[in-house]
Design a protein around this motif. Sequence first.
Motif, short mmCIF file in Angstrom:
data_model
loop_
_atom_site.label_atom_id
_atom_site.label_comp_id
_atom_site.label_asym_id
_atom_site.label_seq_id
_atom_site.Cartn_x
_atom_site.Cartn_y
_atom_site.Cartn_z
N ARG A 1 0.82 -1.21 0.00
CA ARG A 1 0.00 0.00 0.00
C ARG A 1 0.86 1.26 0.00
NH1 ARG A 1 -4.84 1.10 1.33
NH2 ARG A 1 -4.26 2.56 2.96
N SER A 2 1.90 1.28 0.82
CA SER A 2 2.72 2.49 0.89
C SER A 2 3.46 2.73 -0.42
CB SER A 2 3.69 2.46 2.07
OG SER A 2 4.64 1.44 1.90
N ILE A 3 3.89 1.68 -1.09
CA ILE A 3 4.57 1.84 -2.39
C ILE A 3 3.57 2.33 -3.44
CG2 ILE A 3 5.72 0.60 -4.27
CD1 ILE A 3 7.57 1.23 -1.88
N LEU A 4 2.37 1.75 -3.46
CA LEU A 4 1.35 2.19 -4.42
C LEU A 4 0.97 3.65 -4.16
CD1 LEU A 4 -0.90 -1.01 -4.61
CD2 LEU A 4 0.85 -0.25 -6.25
N LEU A 5 0.84 4.01 -2.90
CA LEU A 5 0.53 5.41 -2.57
C LEU A 5 1.67 6.34 -2.99
CD1 LEU A 5 -1.18 4.94 0.90
CD2 LEU A 5 -2.23 5.91 -1.15
N GLN A 6 2.91 5.87 -2.86
CA GLN A 6 4.06 6.66 -3.29
C GLN A 6 4.01 6.89 -4.80
OE1 GLN A 6 7.79 5.04 -1.94
NE2 GLN A 6 8.99 6.61 -2.99
N ILE A 7 3.63 5.86 -5.55
CA ILE A 7 3.50 6.00 -7.01
C ILE A 7 2.42 7.02 -7.33
CG2 ILE A 7 2.79 4.81 -9.12
CD1 ILE A 7 4.18 2.28 -7.92
N ILE A 8 1.28 6.92 -6.64
CA ILE A 8 0.19 7.89 -6.87
C ILE A 8 0.64 9.30 -6.53
CG2 ILE A 8 -2.09 8.62 -6.05
CD1 ILE A 8 -2.77 5.59 -5.80
N LEU A 9 1.34 9.45 -5.42
CA LEU A 9 1.83 10.78 -5.02
C LEU A 9 2.74 11.37 -6.08
CD1 LEU A 9 1.99 12.98 -2.86
CD2 LEU A 9 3.90 11.73 -1.85
N GLU A 10 3.64 10.56 -6.62
CA GLU A 10 4.54 11.06 -7.67
C GLU A 10 3.76 11.44 -8.93
OE1 GLU A 10 7.92 8.57 -8.41
OE2 GLU A 10 8.68 8.82 -6.37
N GLU A 11 2.76 10.65 -9.27
CA GLU A 11 1.93 10.96 -10.44
C GLU A 11 1.15 12.25 -10.22
OE1 GLU A 11 1.66 9.45 -13.55
OE2 GLU A 11 3.47 8.47 -12.83
N GLU A 12 0.61 12.42 -9.03
CA GLU A 12 -0.17 13.61 -8.72
C GLU A 12 0.71 14.86 -8.69
OE1 GLU A 12 -3.67 14.21 -7.99
OE2 GLU A 12 -3.73 12.34 -9.12
N ALA A 13 1.97 14.71 -8.25
CA ALA A 13 2.87 15.86 -8.15
C ALA A 13 3.37 16.34 -9.50
CB ALA A 13 4.06 15.51 -7.25
N GLY A 14 3.43 15.44 -10.46
CA GLY A 14 3.94 15.81 -11.78
C GLY A 14 2.83 15.76 -12.82
N GLY A 15 3.01 16.48 -13.88
CA GLY A 15 2.07 16.41 -15.00
C GLY A 15 0.67 16.85 -14.66
N ALA A 16 -0.29 16.07 -15.11
CA ALA A 16 -1.71 16.40 -14.92
C ALA A 16 -2.30 15.53 -13.81
CB ALA A 16 -2.46 16.17 -16.22
N PRO A 17 -2.59 16.12 -12.67
CA PRO A 17 -3.14 15.33 -11.57
C PRO A 17 -4.54 14.80 -11.88
CG PRO A 17 -3.02 17.66 -10.96
CD PRO A 17 -2.41 17.52 -12.31
N MET A 18 -4.86 13.66 -11.29
CA MET A 18 -6.17 13.05 -11.47
C MET A 18 -7.18 13.61 -10.47
SD MET A 18 -7.18 8.99 -11.42
CE MET A 18 -5.81 8.57 -12.46
N PHE A 19 -6.71 13.97 -9.28
CA PHE A 19 -7.58 14.43 -8.22
C PHE A 19 -7.44 15.94 -8.01
CE2 PHE A 19 -6.48 10.03 -7.07
CZ PHE A 19 -7.75 9.48 -7.07
N SER A 20 -8.56 16.62 -7.91
CA SER A 20 -8.52 18.04 -7.59
C SER A 20 -8.28 18.19 -6.08
CB SER A 20 -9.86 18.70 -7.95
OG SER A 20 -10.89 18.20 -7.10
N GLU A 21 -7.94 19.38 -5.65
CA GLU A 21 -7.75 19.62 -4.22
C GLU A 21 -9.05 19.37 -3.47
OE1 GLU A 21 -6.05 23.51 -3.64
OE2 GLU A 21 -4.31 23.02 -4.88
N THR A 22 -10.16 19.72 -4.08
CA THR A 22 -11.47 19.50 -3.46
C THR A 22 -11.73 18.01 -3.27
OG1 THR A 22 -12.31 21.52 -4.48
CG2 THR A 22 -13.95 19.94 -3.70
N ALA A 23 -11.44 17.21 -4.30
CA ALA A 23 -11.65 15.76 -4.19
C ALA A 23 -10.76 15.17 -3.10
CB ALA A 23 -11.36 15.09 -5.53
N LEU A 24 -9.50 15.60 -3.06
CA LEU A 24 -8.59 15.09 -2.03
C LEU A 24 -9.07 15.49 -0.63
CD1 LEU A 24 -5.18 15.77 -3.78
CD2 LEU A 24 -6.22 13.53 -3.33
#
Length: 185
Positions: free
Chosen positions: A68-91
């Motif tokens: 879980r922590s590795i998958l969350l780390q991958i999501i965090l890196e994806e969200e930090a770069g490029g086009a995020p999937m989640f808006s601040e409101t959704a988060l």
Amino acid sequence: MPDQNHDPSDEPSPAATPRERIIKKYPNRRLYDTTTSTYITLAEVKQLVIGGEAVMVRDAKTGDDLTRSILLQIILEEEAGGAPMFSETALANIIRFYGHAMQGYMGAYLEKNVQMFSEFQSRLAEQAQGLSPEKWAQFMQLNSPLMKNWMGSYAEQSQTAFAQMGEQMQRQTDQMLEAFGMKKR
């Protein structure tokens, strides 16, 4: 070539499913793929997941499950770069469900919806095979009958999942009231 941190006992355990890829995480933050006997990067773990492989990340020293922590780390890196999937409101809304009575239901509801959306996307890709760019453009128009049918089906499945979540909550509420000796009126 493994370094001195690699232990021959790093091979997949019998508890792991045959198709599950075991990744060992060492204290130096290196990830060791026991299937290929090589060190891999987080980006390579991401590619395994994208490719549909089931992965399990274990702490090399303790054996703790770190998936879980590795998958969350991958999501965090994806969200930090490029086009995020989640808006601040959704988060922010997701964060609000932690510690809330609905936390367990929200996780199951989101998981079911992501699964349905993935299935929807797969069916869409199957339907689109062999379409010319012009036909694809027509197909993707939101007002096309086929797209309306597809979206209606997805919305209906989502509504059904939400209704099932409500029914499950009602059953659990009834059981809790019964446990306290209170009958539902």
